[in-house]
Design a protein around this motif. Structure first.
Motif, PDB file in Angstrom:
ATOM      1  N   LYS A 148       2.123  13.528  -3.431  1.00  0.00           N
ATOM      2  CA  LYS A 148       2.816  12.243  -3.283  1.00  0.00           C
ATOM      3  C   LYS A 148       3.363  12.081  -1.864  1.00  0.00           C
ATOM      4  O   LYS A 148       4.570  11.961  -1.661  1.00  0.00           O
ATOM      5  CB  LYS A 148       3.944  12.140  -4.309  1.00  0.00           C
ATOM      6  CG  LYS A 148       3.460  12.181  -5.748  1.00  0.00           C
ATOM      7  CD  LYS A 148       4.579  11.921  -6.727  1.00  0.00           C
ATOM      8  CE  LYS A 148       5.467  13.126  -6.874  1.00  0.00           C
ATOM      9  NZ  LYS A 148       6.497  12.934  -7.937  1.00  0.00           N
ATOM     10  N   TRP A 166       7.981  12.827  14.157  1.00  0.00           N
ATOM     11  CA  TRP A 166       8.171  12.430  12.754  1.00  0.00           C
ATOM     12  C   TRP A 166       8.148  13.660  11.846  1.00  0.00           C
ATOM     13  O   TRP A 166       8.947  13.766  10.918  1.00  0.00           O
ATOM     14  CB  TRP A 166       7.073  11.446  12.349  1.00  0.00           C
ATOM     15  CG  TRP A 166       7.255  10.927  10.944  1.00  0.00           C
ATOM     16  CD1 TRP A 166       7.946   9.820  10.555  1.00  0.00           C
ATOM     17  CD2 TRP A 166       6.744  11.515   9.744  1.00  0.00           C
ATOM     18  NE1 TRP A 166       7.902   9.682   9.192  1.00  0.00           N
ATOM     19  CE2 TRP A 166       7.171  10.714   8.669  1.00  0.00           C
ATOM     20  CE3 TRP A 166       5.971  12.643   9.467  1.00  0.00           C
ATOM     21  CZ2 TRP A 166       6.846  11.001   7.332  1.00  0.00           C
ATOM     22  CZ3 TRP A 166       5.650  12.937   8.142  1.00  0.00           C
ATOM     23  CH2 TRP A 166       6.075  12.125   7.107  1.00  0.00           C
ATOM     24  N   GLN A 219       3.479   9.659  -0.001  1.00  0.00           N
ATOM     25  CA  GLN A 219       4.106   8.352   0.257  1.00  0.00           C
ATOM     26  C   GLN A 219       5.624   8.390   0.121  1.00  0.00           C
ATOM     27  O   GLN A 219       6.309   7.509   0.649  1.00  0.00           O
ATOM     28  CB  GLN A 219       3.517   7.283  -0.676  1.00  0.00           C
ATOM     29  CG  GLN A 219       3.948   7.355  -2.132  1.00  0.00           C
ATOM     30  CD  GLN A 219       3.122   8.328  -2.963  1.00  0.00           C
ATOM     31  OE1 GLN A 219       2.330   9.087  -2.436  1.00  0.00           O
ATOM     32  NE2 GLN A 219       3.318   8.300  -4.263  1.00  0.00           N
ATOM     33  N   VAL A 220       6.180   9.399  -0.567  1.00  0.00           N
ATOM     34  CA  VAL A 220       7.638   9.455  -0.694  1.00  0.00           C
ATOM     35  C   VAL A 220       8.287   9.823   0.643  1.00  0.00           C
ATOM     36  O   VAL A 220       9.462   9.552   0.868  1.00  0.00           O
ATOM     37  CB  VAL A 220       8.085  10.451  -1.788  1.00  0.00           C
ATOM     38  CG1 VAL A 220       7.573  10.027  -3.142  1.00  0.00           C
ATOM     39  CG2 VAL A 220       7.659  11.872  -1.477  1.00  0.00           C
ATOM     40  N   GLU A 233      11.629  13.706  10.139  1.00  0.00           N
ATOM     41  CA  GLU A 233      11.530  13.073   8.823  1.00  0.00           C
ATOM     42  C   GLU A 233      11.018  14.031   7.752  1.00  0.00           C
ATOM     43  O   GLU A 233      11.657  14.229   6.728  1.00  0.00           O
ATOM     44  CB  GLU A 233      10.606  11.840   8.904  1.00  0.00           C
ATOM     45  CG  GLU A 233      11.100  10.757   9.849  1.00  0.00           C
ATOM     46  CD  GLU A 233      12.391  10.109   9.382  1.00  0.00           C
ATOM     47  OE1 GLU A 233      12.643  10.110   8.150  1.00  0.00           O
ATOM     48  OE2 GLU A 233      13.147   9.616  10.228  1.00  0.00           O
ATOM     49  N   ARG A 280      -1.519   2.725   3.286  1.00  0.00           N
ATOM     50  CA  ARG A 280      -1.024   1.495   2.671  1.00  0.00           C
ATOM     51  C   ARG A 280      -1.573   0.306   3.458  1.00  0.00           C
ATOM     52  O   ARG A 280      -1.853   0.414   4.649  1.00  0.00           O
ATOM     53  CB  ARG A 280       0.510   1.497   2.709  1.00  0.00           C
ATOM     54  CG  ARG A 280       1.170   0.403   1.888  1.00  0.00           C
ATOM     55  CD  ARG A 280       2.681   0.483   2.048  1.00  0.00           C
ATOM     56  NE  ARG A 280       3.227   1.704   1.501  1.00  0.00           N
ATOM     57  CZ  ARG A 280       3.567   1.878   0.225  1.00  0.00           C
ATOM     58  NH1 ARG A 280       3.404   0.882  -0.631  1.00  0.00           N
ATOM     59  NH2 ARG A 280       4.062   3.013  -0.199  1.00  0.00           N
ATOM     60  N   CYS A 289      -0.058   5.093   0.773  1.00  0.00           N
ATOM     61  CA  CYS A 289       0.190   4.652  -0.609  1.00  0.00           C
ATOM     62  C   CYS A 289      -0.001   5.812  -1.574  1.00  0.00           C
ATOM     63  O   CYS A 289       0.295   5.694  -2.753  1.00  0.00           O
ATOM     64  CB  CYS A 289      -0.715   3.492  -0.978  1.00  0.00           C
ATOM     65  SG  CYS A 289      -2.296   3.971  -1.640  1.00  0.00           S
ATOM     66  N   LYS A 313      13.215  16.615   4.681  1.00  0.00           N
ATOM     67  CA  LYS A 313      12.907  16.334   3.275  1.00  0.00           C
ATOM     68  C   LYS A 313      12.393  17.582   2.570  1.00  0.00           C
ATOM     69  O   LYS A 313      12.778  17.885   1.428  1.00  0.00           O
ATOM     70  CB  LYS A 313      11.878  15.196   3.174  1.00  0.00           C
ATOM     71  CG  LYS A 313      12.464  13.806   3.441  1.00  0.00           C
ATOM     72  CD  LYS A 313      11.414  12.727   3.275  1.00  0.00           C
ATOM     73  CE  LYS A 313      12.041  11.325   3.312  1.00  0.00           C
ATOM     74  NZ  LYS A 313      12.644  11.003   4.605  1.00  0.00           N
ATOM     75  N   ASN A 350       6.119   9.560   3.844  1.00  0.00           N
ATOM     76  CA  ASN A 350       5.424   8.711   4.810  1.00  0.00           C
ATOM     77  C   ASN A 350       5.148   7.357   4.157  1.00  0.00           C
ATOM     78  O   ASN A 350       4.193   7.200   3.383  1.00  0.00           O
ATOM     79  CB  ASN A 350       4.113   9.372   5.241  1.00  0.00           C
ATOM     80  CG  ASN A 350       3.394   8.598   6.332  1.00  0.00           C
ATOM     81  OD1 ASN A 350       3.764   7.467   6.660  1.00  0.00           O
ATOM     82  ND2 ASN A 350       2.358   9.196   6.906  1.00  0.00           N
ATOM     83  N   ARG A 351       5.975   6.368   4.473  1.00  0.00           N
ATOM     84  CA  ARG A 351       5.879   5.069   3.816  1.00  0.00           C
ATOM     85  C   ARG A 351       4.632   4.281   4.217  1.00  0.00           C
ATOM     86  O   ARG A 351       4.343   3.238   3.644  1.00  0.00           O
ATOM     87  CB  ARG A 351       7.122   4.226   4.135  1.00  0.00           C
ATOM     88  CG  ARG A 351       8.440   4.885   3.805  1.00  0.00           C
ATOM     89  CD  ARG A 351       8.554   5.214   2.343  1.00  0.00           C
ATOM     90  NE  ARG A 351       8.572   4.031   1.491  1.00  0.00           N
ATOM     91  CZ  ARG A 351       8.586   4.069   0.163  1.00  0.00           C
ATOM     92  NH1 ARG A 351       8.534   5.225  -0.459  1.00  0.00           N
ATOM     93  NH2 ARG A 351       8.637   2.955  -0.531  1.00  0.00           N
ATOM     94  N   ARG A 352       3.880   4.778   5.195  1.00  0.00           N
ATOM     95  CA  ARG A 352       2.653   4.095   5.593  1.00  0.00           C
ATOM     96  C   ARG A 352       1.450   4.546   4.778  1.00  0.00           C
ATOM     97  O   ARG A 352       0.338   4.081   4.997  1.00  0.00           O
ATOM     98  CB  ARG A 352       2.403   4.304   7.088  1.00  0.00           C
ATOM     99  CG  ARG A 352       3.477   3.640   7.938  1.00  0.00           C
ATOM    100  CD  ARG A 352       3.220   3.753   9.407  1.00  0.00           C
ATOM    101  NE  ARG A 352       4.266   3.081  10.174  1.00  0.00           N
ATOM    102  CZ  ARG A 352       4.306   3.014  11.496  1.00  0.00           C
ATOM    103  NH1 ARG A 352       3.339   3.574  12.200  1.00  0.00           N
ATOM    104  NH2 ARG A 352       5.299   2.392  12.117  1.00  0.00           N
ATOM    105  N   ARG A 411       4.065   1.323  -9.652  1.00  0.00           N
ATOM    106  CA  ARG A 411       4.509   1.166  -8.264  1.00  0.00           C
ATOM    107  C   ARG A 411       4.846  -0.306  -8.044  1.00  0.00           C
ATOM    108  O   ARG A 411       4.052  -1.080  -7.523  1.00  0.00           O
ATOM    109  CB  ARG A 411       3.424   1.649  -7.305  1.00  0.00           C
ATOM    110  CG  ARG A 411       3.889   1.813  -5.877  1.00  0.00           C
ATOM    111  CD  ARG A 411       2.828   2.494  -5.036  1.00  0.00           C
ATOM    112  NE  ARG A 411       2.700   3.900  -5.345  1.00  0.00           N
ATOM    113  CZ  ARG A 411       1.738   4.695  -4.860  1.00  0.00           C
ATOM    114  NH1 ARG A 411       0.815   4.190  -4.070  1.00  0.00           N
ATOM    115  NH2 ARG A 411       1.692   5.970  -5.172  1.00  0.00           N
TER     116      ARG A 411
END
Length: 682
Positions: free
Chosen positions: A30, A210, A32-33, A214, A129, A39, A218, A35-37, A433
């Protein structure tokens, strides 16, 4: 050289090293949790791989594909996956910059003194995404190699050449390392052997900064987090890759709906939410047809269809079906004759079953939600259902909590799932989603009993519903002290409460007294209260907050830091200072005092149950990424209302006139360009 970053971790709960591998699994499955770019990611194949080229080691390579249930088809897929992974592994080992299948320094090598490591390889595809503008970025493949003995996972980006072979993108290799320092102290690090050559596309390959700022924090946090999720992983029952492709296509196809949305609801939320739900159903139904060997697309009925957009999309995509709702919406007229919508009241009973329908849908269907599995079970043996619960309703009315150890949402989902089990369904749960806090769906598409036992299951359903009603009456009696002689009194009273047009069908209704949604929606969000009453409450509460702290009025020309912001008070404290008549009037509205204060957001800010005077100097300027519709509305509303602080606050407004979105005096007032929707007349 090569160290991107390190995060220190204190493990007081003995979560490591197991927690580290759980965190790595989140990043693998997952992404995307973080890296929001992206999906999501599709795990193509994974399994144990040998280090070295000897035949004995190579012959023991095992792969797992897609998490199958162990049937013949899954075994064939696993065998093919093992062959593919074995071929890929040999190709990759021959390309590693360290030579002879070794990693380049400063990465931790896979070999150790007197140790032959057990490695596990995971081939995944990163799914970008969709972008607001421009084409969607291409998916990227990556081979992640986990070395449990050394506490490392190495990511090897892969690119396909013109011959269809994969080549390692050496400049973007990176490794995540776990190291035990002493006692409860650990560290998690990210290392890249060629940082000066690192290539970033801003999507699948973010910048090294990043990874450091980021991703690393996490991973460190997830490694020691021991709070299990109440819910399943997002999109766990369908292909994420297929979902991403279909969603982007439908989003592009129906994006114009946002511009012409005639309802008072937020167009972006509702349009894209229904696009996402439609995407999920289309893929789920495609899988269902494949499993059952069907070619004809499924039919459906959406019970409580609301704005009807979901029905419109499913009809357009080739599925025959209709939506039914107690109240017609303005947007229905925009869809055209191909979209089948009906204005009708649904009362669970023999007159509302659908024997020729493949699927029943309950998308935020409120009082119908627990009834949908029942209606599906009694419609036909082949009828399936999909529900997305939102508001909490039992068979007979509002749902009453019975478990204090669960959240109300989790408890309600368990209740709706239990209804499905009682109705003879194998109930599956998945997380959608969508832009909503209530995004867990429950799906019943297979039965737990043969068709010959239908009468037995039907009797079981009736008994369960009756028991729920009896329990509700007993709970009510305990609260209010009533003492009914027996349950027949309850049923007698319930049948007398039927809607007028349903009385003649009382013998076909499964629960007399069921209250469907009202045809005319009552507005009870404080918006219909008289303006004078609202103004008096606002002024009273504001004075209460201002007088709760010593006065710090400032003279003209003084520093605005002395502007009186007042104190914060809890909602309970504010309510205690209001008279009984005011409170009684507010309690008749949904949300009461809190809703009224939130509606007057120019004056108040309500955070965590406490009321504050809003200081407009602290408001953040609107971001450039704000949706176009909201930006336009903000511009059109500028200086169209008087500034409350300019008129009522002892220090005036905290902002100068040119910065305040509200008018400082009648001479600044602009005529509103927003056409207000007329309230329906009854």
């Amino acid at each position: 050289m090569g160290l991107v970053g390190t995060a220190m971790v204190r493990d007081g709960g003995a979560a490591l090293p197991h927690g580290f591998w759980a965190a790595v699994r989140v990043w693998l499955e997952k992404p995307q949790v973080a890296n929001r770019r992206l999906c999501g990611a599709a795990i193509e194949v994974e399994g144990s791989v040998p280090l070295g080229d000897d035949e004995a080691a190579s012959s023991q390579l095992v792969a797992v594909c897609g998490g199958g249930s162990g049937g013949r088809q899954e075994r064939r897929a696993a065998s093919a996956g093992a062959e593919e992974l074995g071929w890929l592994w040999r190709e990759v080992c021959g390309q590693l910059p360290g030579g002879d299948g070794q990693l380049p320094p400063p990465l931790t090598p896979w070999t150790g003194p007197g140790h032959r490591p057990e490695l596990r390889a995971v081939l995944r595809t990163l799914l970008p995404r969709g972008r607001p503008v421009g084409p969607v970025a291409s998916p990227r493949k990556e081979l992640a190699v986990q070395d449990v003995y050394n506490g490392t996972v190495t990511f090897l980006p892969l690119e396909e050449n013109s011959e269809g072979k994969y080549q390692v993108k050496k400049c973007n290799i990176y490794q995540i390392q776990l190291m035990h320092i002493k006692e409860e102290e650990w560290s998690v690090s990210v290392v890249a052997p060629f940082p000066e050559d690192w290539f970033s596309d801003g999507v699948a390959y973010p910048k090294l900064a990043w990874l450091r700022n980021e991703l690393l924090p996490k991973l460190a946090k997830w490694s020691v987090e021991q709070k299990p999720s109440e819910f399943k992983s997002t999109l766990s029952l369908i292909s994420v890759a297929k979902y991403n492709k279909v969603y982007q296509e439908l989003k592009e196809k129906y994006k114009e709906m946002v511009k012409v949305w005639p309802e008072v609801t937020d167009p972006e939320k509702f349009v894209y939410e229904d696009v996402a739900i439609a995407t999920y159903l289309l893929i789920l139904w495609e899988e269902d047809r494949r499993e059952k060997g069907l070619t004809k697309k499924q039919s459906f009925v959406d019970l409580g269809c609301g704005n009807g957009l979901l029905v419109h999309i499913l009809n357009n995509e080739g599925h025959s079906g209709r939506g039914i709702d107690v109240r017609r919406r303005k947007i229905w007229d925009m869809y055209g004759p191909e979209t089948h919508l009906e204005e009708s009241t649904i009362v669970p009973g023999d007159s509302h079953i659908f024997p020729d329908t493949d699927w029943l849908i309950g998308n935020h269907s409120d009082e119908l939600t627990p009834w949908i599995p029942v209606i599906a079970a009694r419609s036909s043996y082949s009828c399936c259902y999909f529900v997305l619960p939102c508001c909490f309703f039992d068979f007979h009315g509002k749902y009453s909590r019975r478990q204090s150890k669960k959240t109300q949402y989790r408890e309600y989902l368990d209740f709706v799932a239990q209804v499905g089990f009682v109705c003879g369904f194998q109930v599956e749960e998945d997380c959608l989603r969508i832009p909503s806090t209530k995004r867990v769906s429950l799906i019943g598409k297979n039965r737990t009993y043969p068709p010959t036992e239908h009468a037995l299951i039907d009797k079981q359903i009736t008994q369960y519903i009756n028991n729920r009603q009896i329990c509700a009456v007993v709970a009510c009696n305990r609260r209010v002290g009533f003492n009914h002689k027996d349950c027949s009194d309850v049923c007698e009273k319930a049948s007398s409460d039927l809607p007028e047009n349903e009385t003649e069908f009382a013998d076909t209704i499964w629960m007399p007294g069921f209250q469907p949604r009202e045809k005319v929606e009552q507005i009870r969000n404080c918006a219909s209260l008289p303006r004078d009453f609202v103004d008096d409450v606002v002024l009273s509460v504001a004075n209460l907050l201002l007088n709760a702290s010593p006065q710090k009025s400032c003279s003209p020309g003084e520093n605005m830091n002395t502007w009186n912001q007042g104190e914060s008070l809890s909602l309970k404290e504010v309510a205690e200072h209001l008279n009984k008549e005011t409170l009684k009037r507010l309690k008749s509205e949904y949300g009461g005092l809190q809703t009224l204060l939130k509606n007057n957001h120019q004056v108040f800010e309500v955070l965590n149950g406490r009321v504050h005077i809003r200081d407009w100097r602290k408001e953040k300027p609107s971001r450039k990424t704000k949706p176009e519709v909201k930006r336009r509305l903000s511009a059109e509303a500028f200086k169209t209302c008087l500034c409350w602080f300019f008129i009522h606050h002892p220090d005036g407004c905290s902002l100068p006139s040119e910065s305040c979105p509200y008018a400082h005096g009648t001479e600044e007032l602009r005529q509103s360009q927003i056409i207000k929707k007329k309230k329906p007349t009854s």
